[in-house]
Design a protein around this motif. Sequence first.
Motif, PDB file in Angstrom:
ATOM      1  N   THR A   3       1.228  -1.355  -0.018  1.00 58.48           N
ATOM      2  CA  THR A   3       0.005   0.179   0.002  1.00 58.48           C
ATOM      3  C   THR A   3       0.961   0.968  -0.358  1.00 58.48           C
ATOM      4  O   THR A   3       1.617   1.594   1.267  1.00 58.48           O
ATOM      5  N   TYR A   5       1.569   5.860  -1.042  1.00 57.49           N
ATOM      6  CA  TYR A   5       0.938   7.398  -1.135  1.00 57.49           C
ATOM      7  C   TYR A   5       0.564   7.649  -3.016  1.00 57.49           C
ATOM      8  O   TYR A   5       2.641   7.258  -2.769  1.00 57.49           O
ATOM      9  N   THR A  96      -9.980   7.584  -6.981  1.00 54.61           N
ATOM     10  CA  THR A  96     -10.417   7.402  -5.280  1.00 54.61           C
ATOM     11  C   THR A  96     -11.561   8.679  -5.811  1.00 54.61           C
ATOM     12  O   THR A  96     -12.769   9.115  -6.359  1.00 54.61           O
ATOM     13  N   GLU A 119       5.222   6.934  -3.670  1.00 53.55           N
ATOM     14  CA  GLU A 119       6.174   7.792  -2.333  1.00 53.55           C
ATOM     15  C   GLU A 119       5.660   5.897  -1.379  1.00 53.55           C
ATOM     16  O   GLU A 119       4.769   5.499  -1.659  1.00 53.55           O
ATOM     17  N   VAL A 122       3.054   2.003   2.902  1.00 48.35           N
ATOM     18  CA  VAL A 122       2.531   2.710   4.123  1.00 48.35           C
ATOM     19  C   VAL A 122       1.752   1.828   4.813  1.00 48.35           C
ATOM     20  O   VAL A 122       1.313   0.661   3.996  1.00 48.35           O
ATOM     21  N   GLU A 126      -6.206   4.226   4.502  1.00 46.62           N
ATOM     22  CA  GLU A 126      -6.909   4.959   4.226  1.00 46.62           C
ATOM     23  C   GLU A 126      -6.925   6.196   5.442  1.00 46.62           C
ATOM     24  O   GLU A 126      -6.695   5.684   6.248  1.00 46.62           O
ATOM     25  N   PHE A 127      -6.828   7.135   4.255  1.00 44.46           N
ATOM     26  CA  PHE A 127      -6.599   8.722   5.032  1.00 44.46           C
ATOM     27  C   PHE A 127      -7.777   9.521   4.977  1.00 44.46           C
ATOM     28  O   PHE A 127      -8.819   9.147   3.495  1.00 44.46           O
ATOM     29  N   GLU A 130      -6.264  13.648   4.711  1.00 46.51           N
ATOM     30  CA  GLU A 130      -4.840  14.322   4.174  1.00 46.51           C
ATOM     31  C   GLU A 130      -5.635  14.380   3.176  1.00 46.51           C
ATOM     32  O   GLU A 130      -4.661  15.373   2.268  1.00 46.51           O
ATOM     33  N   PRO A 131      -5.704  12.811   2.221  1.00 43.48           N
ATOM     34  CA  PRO A 131      -6.333  13.865   0.742  1.00 43.48           C
ATOM     35  C   PRO A 131      -7.105  14.749   0.468  1.00 43.48           C
ATOM     36  O   PRO A 131      -6.764  15.793  -0.617  1.00 43.48           O
ATOM     37  N   THR A 153      -4.547  12.885  -4.232  1.00 45.52           N
ATOM     38  CA  THR A 153      -3.354  12.169  -3.719  1.00 45.52           C
ATOM     39  C   THR A 153      -4.651  11.422  -2.893  1.00 45.52           C
ATOM     40  O   THR A 153      -5.472  11.176  -2.718  1.00 45.52           O
ATOM     41  N   ASP A 154      -3.608   9.951  -2.888  1.00 44.78           N
ATOM     42  CA  ASP A 154      -4.554   8.549  -2.240  1.00 44.78           C
ATOM     43  C   ASP A 154      -3.387   7.825  -1.898  1.00 44.78           C
ATOM     44  O   ASP A 154      -2.441   7.862  -2.293  1.00 44.78           O
ATOM     45  N   ILE A 155      -4.346   6.673  -1.064  1.00 46.82           N
ATOM     46  CA  ILE A 155      -3.287   5.963  -0.392  1.00 46.82           C
ATOM     47  C   ILE A 155      -3.739   4.562  -1.819  1.00 46.82           C
ATOM     48  O   ILE A 155      -5.237   4.619  -2.396  1.00 46.82           O
TER      49      ILE A 155
END
Length: 157
Positions: A3, A5, A96, A119, A122, A126-127, A130-131, A153-155
């Motif tokens: 998983t 970022y 997303t 990146e 992680v 789920e965040f 942050e997104p 952004t997303d995971i």
Amino acid sequence: MGTFYALGVVKKFTAKSNQTLNEANWMEHLNERLDMEQYTINFRDNAIEGKLKKEVFEKNIKDFYNKLVTITNNELISIYFEDSGTDVEKYQHWVTGMTVKEHSPQITLSAEFAILFIEGKVSVEEFSIEPKLMNWLFRHVDLSNPLSGCIMTDIVG
């Protein structure tokens, strides 16, 4: 696969509302998250669809990567650009979603974005904040590049 970022440019999106909105209302609500000028828009009763204008990506992606390298001080960030260039369809993509507005009206956004970089691994799946934070910051910071209004952004994984 793990998983990871990811940060990317929204290629296309669909937003849905629990109420009928006119074009001006749609633009007002969504422009907070995405620069609506960069998209071709189709309105429907309780939904709106947008597709990134091809020339926006082609003309601005190199400069956007240069700005990301400056921000991060990391040349490796532009490896996807070196591989995929100015053709948004050559980039990996991810779908997303987020709630743009929770009440009166409730608006949900589903977006497909071209991944600009991934990146490291992680440990969360789920965040929720942050997104939205990164999306808002890129939308409202002045990077003198139209793509800054098209970032999510997303995971992924």
